[in-house]
Design a protein around this motif. Structure first.
Motif, PDB file in Angstrom:
ATOM      1  N   MET A 154     -16.929 -34.639  -4.757  1.00  0.00           N
ATOM      2  CA  MET A 154     -15.687 -35.112  -4.143  1.00  0.00           C
ATOM      3  C   MET A 154     -14.488 -34.672  -4.982  1.00  0.00           C
ATOM      4  N   ALA A 155     -13.352 -34.484  -4.315  1.00  0.00           N
ATOM      5  CA  ALA A 155     -12.126 -34.137  -5.042  1.00  0.00           C
ATOM      6  C   ALA A 155     -11.687 -35.313  -5.887  1.00  0.00           C
ATOM      7  N   ASP A 156     -11.191 -35.054  -7.094  1.00  0.00           N
ATOM      8  CA  ASP A 156     -10.702 -36.127  -7.954  1.00  0.00           C
ATOM      9  C   ASP A 156      -9.183 -36.099  -8.095  1.00  0.00           C
ATOM     10  N   LYS A 157      -8.536 -35.173  -7.331  1.00  0.00           N
ATOM     11  CA  LYS A 157      -7.081 -35.113  -7.381  1.00  0.00           C
ATOM     12  C   LYS A 157      -6.538 -34.525  -6.081  1.00  0.00           C
ATOM     13  N   ILE A 158      -5.516 -35.201  -5.533  1.00  0.00           N
ATOM     14  CA  ILE A 158      -4.832 -34.734  -4.330  1.00  0.00           C
ATOM     15  C   ILE A 158      -3.331 -34.683  -4.622  1.00  0.00           C
ATOM     16  N   ILE A 159      -2.684 -33.594  -4.218  1.00  0.00           N
ATOM     17  CA  ILE A 159      -1.234 -33.449  -4.412  1.00  0.00           C
ATOM     18  C   ILE A 159      -0.588 -33.171  -3.052  1.00  0.00           C
ATOM     19  N   LEU A 160       0.377 -34.017  -2.688  1.00  0.00           N
ATOM     20  CA  LEU A 160       1.142 -33.832  -1.462  1.00  0.00           C
ATOM     21  C   LEU A 160       2.515 -33.295  -1.835  1.00  0.00           C
ATOM     22  N   ASN A 161       2.847 -32.096  -1.400  1.00  0.00           N
ATOM     23  CA  ASN A 161       4.126 -31.475  -1.728  1.00  0.00           C
ATOM     24  C   ASN A 161       5.076 -31.534  -0.529  1.00  0.00           C
ATOM     25  N   TYR A 162       6.259 -32.118  -0.787  1.00  0.00           N
ATOM     26  CA  TYR A 162       7.291 -32.245   0.249  1.00  0.00           C
ATOM     27  C   TYR A 162       8.479 -31.369  -0.140  1.00  0.00           C
ATOM     28  N   VAL A 163       9.050 -30.681   0.865  1.00  0.00           N
ATOM     29  CA  VAL A 163      10.111 -29.704   0.598  1.00  0.00           C
ATOM     30  C   VAL A 163      11.282 -29.926   1.543  1.00  0.00           C
ATOM     31  N   LYS A 164      12.498 -29.764   0.992  1.00  0.00           N
ATOM     32  CA  LYS A 164      13.733 -29.779   1.772  1.00  0.00           C
ATOM     33  C   LYS A 164      14.620 -28.662   1.216  1.00  0.00           C
ATOM     34  N   GLU A 165      14.643 -27.553   1.961  1.00  0.00           N
ATOM     35  CA  GLU A 165      15.367 -26.374   1.501  1.00  0.00           C
ATOM     36  C   GLU A 165      14.932 -26.020   0.076  1.00  0.00           C
ATOM     37  N   GLU A 166      15.827 -26.126  -0.917  1.00  0.00           N
ATOM     38  CA  GLU A 166      15.472 -25.770  -2.291  1.00  0.00           C
ATOM     39  C   GLU A 166      15.004 -26.979  -3.103  1.00  0.00           C
ATOM     40  N   LEU A 167      14.958 -28.155  -2.509  1.00  0.00           N
ATOM     41  CA  LEU A 167      14.528 -29.375  -3.194  1.00  0.00           C
ATOM     42  C   LEU A 167      13.068 -29.682  -2.854  1.00  0.00           C
ATOM     43  N   SER A 168      12.419 -30.386  -3.758  1.00  0.00           N
ATOM     44  CA  SER A 168      11.015 -30.757  -3.518  1.00  0.00           C
ATOM     45  C   SER A 168      10.632 -31.965  -4.361  1.00  0.00           C
ATOM     46  N   PHE A 169       9.626 -32.680  -3.899  1.00  0.00           N
ATOM     47  CA  PHE A 169       9.012 -33.726  -4.716  1.00  0.00           C
ATOM     48  C   PHE A 169       7.535 -33.798  -4.342  1.00  0.00           C
ATOM     49  N   SER A 170       6.766 -34.410  -5.215  1.00  0.00           N
ATOM     50  CA  SER A 170       5.311 -34.449  -5.023  1.00  0.00           C
ATOM     51  C   SER A 170       4.786 -35.865  -5.169  1.00  0.00           C
ATOM     52  N   ILE A 171       3.742 -36.146  -4.404  1.00  0.00           N
ATOM     53  CA  ILE A 171       2.973 -37.386  -4.557  1.00  0.00           C
ATOM     54  C   ILE A 171       1.588 -36.981  -5.055  1.00  0.00           C
ATOM     55  N   THR A 172       1.194 -37.526  -6.182  1.00  0.00           N
ATOM     56  CA  THR A 172      -0.096 -37.173  -6.783  1.00  0.00           C
ATOM     57  C   THR A 172      -1.004 -38.393  -6.806  1.00  0.00           C
ATOM     58  N   GLU A 173      -2.250 -38.206  -6.402  1.00  0.00           N
ATOM     59  CA  GLU A 173      -3.262 -39.261  -6.433  1.00  0.00           C
ATOM     60  C   GLU A 173      -4.463 -38.730  -7.208  1.00  0.00           C
ATOM     61  N   GLU A 174      -4.800 -39.421  -8.296  1.00  0.00           N
ATOM     62  CA  GLU A 174      -5.816 -38.901  -9.218  1.00  0.00           C
ATOM     63  C   GLU A 174      -6.674 -40.021  -9.746  1.00  0.00           C
ATOM     64  N   THR A 175      -7.984 -39.785  -9.798  1.00  0.00           N
ATOM     65  CA  THR A 175      -8.922 -40.783 -10.325  1.00  0.00           C
ATOM     66  C   THR A 175      -8.890 -40.753 -11.847  1.00  0.00           C
ATOM     67  N   LYS A 176      -7.803 -41.274 -12.382  1.00  0.00           N
ATOM     68  CA  LYS A 176      -7.592 -41.265 -13.829  1.00  0.00           C
ATOM     69  C   LYS A 176      -6.726 -42.460 -14.188  1.00  0.00           C
ATOM     70  N   ALA A 177      -7.172 -43.273 -15.111  1.00  0.00           N
ATOM     71  CA  ALA A 177      -6.414 -44.471 -15.496  1.00  0.00           C
ATOM     72  C   ALA A 177      -6.094 -44.421 -16.987  1.00  0.00           C
ATOM     73  N   LEU A 178      -4.876 -43.985 -17.324  1.00  0.00           N
ATOM     74  CA  LEU A 178      -4.427 -43.909 -18.718  1.00  0.00           C
ATOM     75  C   LEU A 178      -3.036 -44.535 -18.807  1.00  0.00           C
ATOM     76  N   GLU A 179      -2.980 -45.852 -18.688  1.00  0.00           N
ATOM     77  CA  GLU A 179      -1.693 -46.543 -18.654  1.00  0.00           C
ATOM     78  C   GLU A 179      -0.972 -46.498 -20.001  1.00  0.00           C
ATOM     79  N   ASP A 180      -1.707 -46.321 -21.087  1.00  0.00           N
ATOM     80  CA  ASP A 180      -1.087 -46.366 -22.405  1.00  0.00           C
ATOM     81  C   ASP A 180      -0.180 -45.170 -22.678  1.00  0.00           C
TER      82      ASP A 180
END
Length: 233
Positions: A154-180
């Motif tokens: 199974m995939a352990d990381k998914i990245i959703l890339n959103y674009v508006k002309e020259e601007l962009s942002f990403s939503i990342t979902e990853e099976t990794k817990a490193l809060e420190d």
């Protein structure tokens, strides 16, 4: 021709009336002696040169005999272990298998990245922890979905890339817990879950059920927080 005896008789006849002083005799004898010495030295030198050359040849042969015999080409190499040959034998690559796969231990340990066609497919390969935003800043559209994980799993990381002309942002979902690792971030609340905000550059992170979620990119902190709060299954 006149033979030597006739020449001697003629010379004696010519010289009988010539008187030679004792001083002239002595000088004549000395000159003759010097010529004899010179001729003798020349003969000696002519003998010494070949003799010296012969001695030099004998010395060279003797030194060569003292040197250890040189083995034939390839004998020294045969005495040493062939590391490359051993490696090649131990690392035979099967059809379709790469060297990276062998070094990592098995095919399943090779990490891959690939594109995903739609959110439904992303949910299938990531699991029920996959969530989508209910709010997207105006003008932004989902451009691509990327997945990564171990080959055959199974995939352990998914990245959703959103674009508006020259601007962009990403939503990342990853099976990794490193809060420190967010000790320098501002602690916030996202739907009752502890989160972390980095205002300089806009980053929002939170953790839920062992999954690390984040929103980051060219949007304001308020918009990033709204996107994060709208995330649901």
């Amino acid at each position: 021709m006149i033979n030597i005896r006739d020449f001697k008789s003629i010379a004696d006849e010519c010289m009988k009336d010539i008187k030679v002083s004792e001083e002239l005799k002595d000088k004549t004898l000395m000159c003759c002696q010097k010529k004899r010495n010179i001729n003798l030295n020349i003969r000696v030198n002519r003998l010494l040169v070949p003799a010296a050359s012969f001695v030099l040849i004998l010395a060279t042969v003797g030194i060569l005999n003292l040197l250890p015999p040189k083995t034939g080409t390839g004998e020294d190499n045969a005495a040493q272990p062939n590391i490359m040959a051993a490696t090649d034998n131990a690392m035979e690559v099967a059809p379709g298998q790469t060297t990276v796969d062998i070094l990592s231990g098995s095919d399943s340990e090779a990490i891959e990245s690939w594109s995903v066609t739609n959110p439904d497919e992303a949910r299938k390969i990531f699991g029920d922890a996959f969530i989508m935003p209910g709010y997207i800043p105006e003008g932004f559209k989902l451009e691509e979905i990327l997945a990564s994980g171990y080959k055959g799993e199974m995939a352990d990381k998914i990245i959703l890339n959103y674009v508006k002309e020259e601007l962009s942002f990403s939503i990342t979902e990853e099976t990794k817990a490193l809060e420190d690792e967010f000790s320098g971030y501002k602690k916030i609340d996202i739907n009752g879950v502890s989160g972390y905000l980095k205002e300089d550059g806009t980053e929002v992170h939170w953790f839920l059920d062992g999954v690390h979620y984040s929103v980051a990119g060219h949007i304001s902190s308020d918009e990033a927080l709204r996107v994060a709060a709208s995330m649901k299954r």
